[in-house]
Motif scaffolding. Sequence first.
Motif, short mmCIF file in Angstrom:
data_model
loop_
_atom_site.label_atom_id
_atom_site.label_comp_id
_atom_site.label_asym_id
_atom_site.label_seq_id
_atom_site.Cartn_x
_atom_site.Cartn_y
_atom_site.Cartn_z
N GLU A 1 -12.60 -24.23 88.47
CA GLU A 1 -12.70 -25.58 87.90
C GLU A 1 -11.37 -26.03 87.32
O GLU A 1 -10.99 -27.20 87.44
CB GLU A 1 -13.78 -25.60 86.82
CG GLU A 1 -15.19 -25.40 87.39
CD GLU A 1 -16.23 -25.20 86.31
OE1 GLU A 1 -15.82 -25.12 85.12
OE2 GLU A 1 -17.43 -25.11 86.63
N SER A 2 -10.64 -25.10 86.71
CA SER A 2 -9.31 -25.45 86.17
C SER A 2 -8.35 -25.83 87.29
O SER A 2 -7.54 -26.75 87.14
CB SER A 2 -8.75 -24.27 85.37
OG SER A 2 -9.61 -23.94 84.29
N ALA A 3 -8.45 -25.12 88.42
CA ALA A 3 -7.59 -25.43 89.55
C ALA A 3 -7.91 -26.81 90.12
O ALA A 3 -7.00 -27.54 90.54
CB ALA A 3 -7.75 -24.36 90.62
N VAL A 4 -9.18 -27.16 90.13
CA VAL A 4 -9.58 -28.48 90.62
C VAL A 4 -9.01 -29.58 89.72
O VAL A 4 -8.52 -30.61 90.21
CB VAL A 4 -11.12 -28.59 90.70
CG1 VAL A 4 -11.54 -30.02 91.04
CG2 VAL A 4 -11.66 -27.63 91.74
N LEU A 5 -9.05 -29.36 88.42
CA LEU A 5 -8.49 -30.34 87.49
C LEU A 5 -6.98 -30.51 87.67
O LEU A 5 -6.43 -31.58 87.41
CB LEU A 5 -8.80 -29.92 86.05
CG LEU A 5 -10.28 -29.96 85.65
CD1 LEU A 5 -10.46 -29.44 84.22
CD2 LEU A 5 -10.83 -31.39 85.75
N ASP A 6 -6.33 -29.45 88.13
CA ASP A 6 -4.89 -29.51 88.38
C ASP A 6 -4.56 -30.08 89.75
O ASP A 6 -3.38 -30.11 90.14
CB ASP A 6 -4.28 -28.11 88.25
CG ASP A 6 -4.30 -27.61 86.82
OD1 ASP A 6 -4.34 -28.45 85.90
OD2 ASP A 6 -4.28 -26.37 86.61
N CYS B 1 -5.89 -28.98 92.77
CA CYS B 1 -5.90 -27.99 93.85
C CYS B 1 -7.13 -28.21 94.73
O CYS B 1 -8.25 -28.37 94.24
CB CYS B 1 -5.92 -26.59 93.25
SG CYS B 1 -5.54 -25.29 94.42
N GLY B 2 -6.93 -28.25 96.04
CA GLY B 2 -8.03 -28.44 96.97
C GLY B 2 -8.70 -27.13 97.33
O GLY B 2 -8.40 -26.06 96.79
N ALA B 3 -9.65 -27.20 98.29
CA ALA B 3 -10.42 -26.03 98.68
C ALA B 3 -9.54 -24.92 99.25
O ALA B 3 -9.67 -23.74 98.90
CB ALA B 3 -11.50 -26.42 99.69
N TRP B 4 -8.60 -25.32 100.14
CA TRP B 4 -7.71 -24.31 100.73
C TRP B 4 -6.77 -23.72 99.70
O TRP B 4 -6.44 -22.52 99.75
CB TRP B 4 -6.91 -24.93 101.88
CG TRP B 4 -7.71 -25.15 103.11
CD1 TRP B 4 -8.14 -26.36 103.61
CD2 TRP B 4 -8.21 -24.16 104.01
NE1 TRP B 4 -8.88 -26.18 104.74
CE2 TRP B 4 -8.93 -24.84 105.03
CE3 TRP B 4 -8.12 -22.77 104.06
CZ2 TRP B 4 -9.56 -24.17 106.08
CZ3 TRP B 4 -8.74 -22.09 105.10
CH2 TRP B 4 -9.44 -22.79 106.10
N GLY B 5 -6.35 -24.54 98.75
CA GLY B 5 -5.49 -24.02 97.68
C GLY B 5 -6.22 -23.04 96.80
O GLY B 5 -5.67 -22.00 96.40
N ILE B 6 -7.47 -23.36 96.47
CA ILE B 6 -8.27 -22.44 95.65
C ILE B 6 -8.49 -21.12 96.39
O ILE B 6 -8.38 -20.03 95.81
CB ILE B 6 -9.63 -23.09 95.32
CG1 ILE B 6 -9.42 -24.30 94.41
CG2 ILE B 6 -10.57 -22.08 94.65
CD1 ILE B 6 -10.67 -25.12 94.17
N PHE B 7 -8.77 -21.24 97.68
CA PHE B 7 -9.02 -20.04 98.47
C PHE B 7 -7.76 -19.18 98.61
O PHE B 7 -7.80 -17.96 98.40
CB PHE B 7 -9.54 -20.45 99.85
CG PHE B 7 -9.70 -19.31 100.81
CD1 PHE B 7 -10.72 -18.38 100.64
CD2 PHE B 7 -8.84 -19.16 101.89
CE1 PHE B 7 -10.87 -17.32 101.52
CE2 PHE B 7 -8.99 -18.12 102.78
CZ PHE B 7 -10.01 -17.19 102.60
N GLY B 8 -6.64 -19.82 98.96
CA GLY B 8 -5.43 -19.05 99.24
C GLY B 8 -4.65 -18.64 98.01
O GLY B 8 -4.03 -17.57 98.00
N ARG B 9 -4.66 -19.46 96.96
CA ARG B 9 -3.83 -19.18 95.79
C ARG B 9 -4.57 -18.50 94.65
O ARG B 9 -3.94 -17.92 93.77
CB ARG B 9 -3.20 -20.49 95.29
CG ARG B 9 -2.28 -21.16 96.29
CD ARG B 9 -1.72 -22.45 95.72
NE ARG B 9 -0.86 -23.14 96.70
CZ ARG B 9 -0.24 -24.29 96.45
NH1 ARG B 9 -0.40 -24.88 95.26
NH2 ARG B 9 0.50 -24.85 97.38
N ILE B 10 -5.89 -18.61 94.62
CA ILE B 10 -6.65 -18.07 93.49
C ILE B 10 -7.61 -16.96 93.93
O ILE B 10 -7.54 -15.83 93.44
CB ILE B 10 -7.43 -19.20 92.78
CG1 ILE B 10 -6.45 -20.23 92.22
CG2 ILE B 10 -8.30 -18.63 91.67
CD1 ILE B 10 -7.10 -21.42 91.60
#
Length: 278
Positions: free
Chosen positions: A172-177, A179-188
């Motif tokens: 959720e924090s990544a979404v607020l920053d 970050c999209g679905a691929w970013g969440i998957f690849g970076r987190i």
Amino acid sequence: MKKRRKRPTPGQVLALVLFAVFALLILAPLAWLVLTGFKTNKELFLDPWKLPVEWKFENYLAAWKAGIGKYMFNSILVTAGATLLSTLVSSMSAFALARYKFKSRTFWLMFIVSGLMLAPQASLIAQYQMCNALGIYNTRFAVILINSAFRIPFATFLIRGYFITISKEIEESAVLDGCGAWGIFGRIILPLSKPILGSAVIICVRAVWNDLMFSLVLLESDDLKTIPVGLMNMKSFTTTNWTVLIAGMVIVSVPLVILFLCLQKQFIRGLTAGSTKG
């Protein structure tokens, strides 16, 4: 003052003894296998449990010259390709099934996991015909594709169980920053999932590395055959040099041992964490 060392309890002593016996049962056959590779055929049959009288290092060299190097190269390519493909597809499907809610989520989970019930032997003829129709028969890609397909169901189930344990607040924090679905998957998600990915890699590598059936049926050229088929070709009904064959078996087991030693912590952590939720 020096602290007194606590004496181990009877239960701890019993556990250590059991672990020692278990380790001995595993290491003794491995040690016998390595030592047998230095013997002659006569020593193998007459004194199988004794140390070699004359250490024949040339057995390992003969095994390598017999084609073990070529077969190992093919196995490395096939295993790396199948492991990379199955782990990538499994992690993406596990991410969708673990982190997103949609109506058909349960159906797709059951559909993927149901692949565990399909015996590879039952679909062998269909796989052969499919590879012929696609024009990929007698290619490494055919073996990679089929092997990865049979590794995906269990890997998806395993990785999904670990993804569920990851806190959604991070996502959720990544979404607020932004970050999209691929970013969440690849970076987190992937960086946080190294233990379970290591477990999936080890399980897949072991299965593909030891695969005989698909390589035997889908590969015709001797230049493309993998280690299990190569070791089988080294065996003859009349003049098998058993100690050279055993030396070849020792050589091909080294990469798996090294891989497990490198990833053993991730393997144990991944299976432990992934088993808590699912």
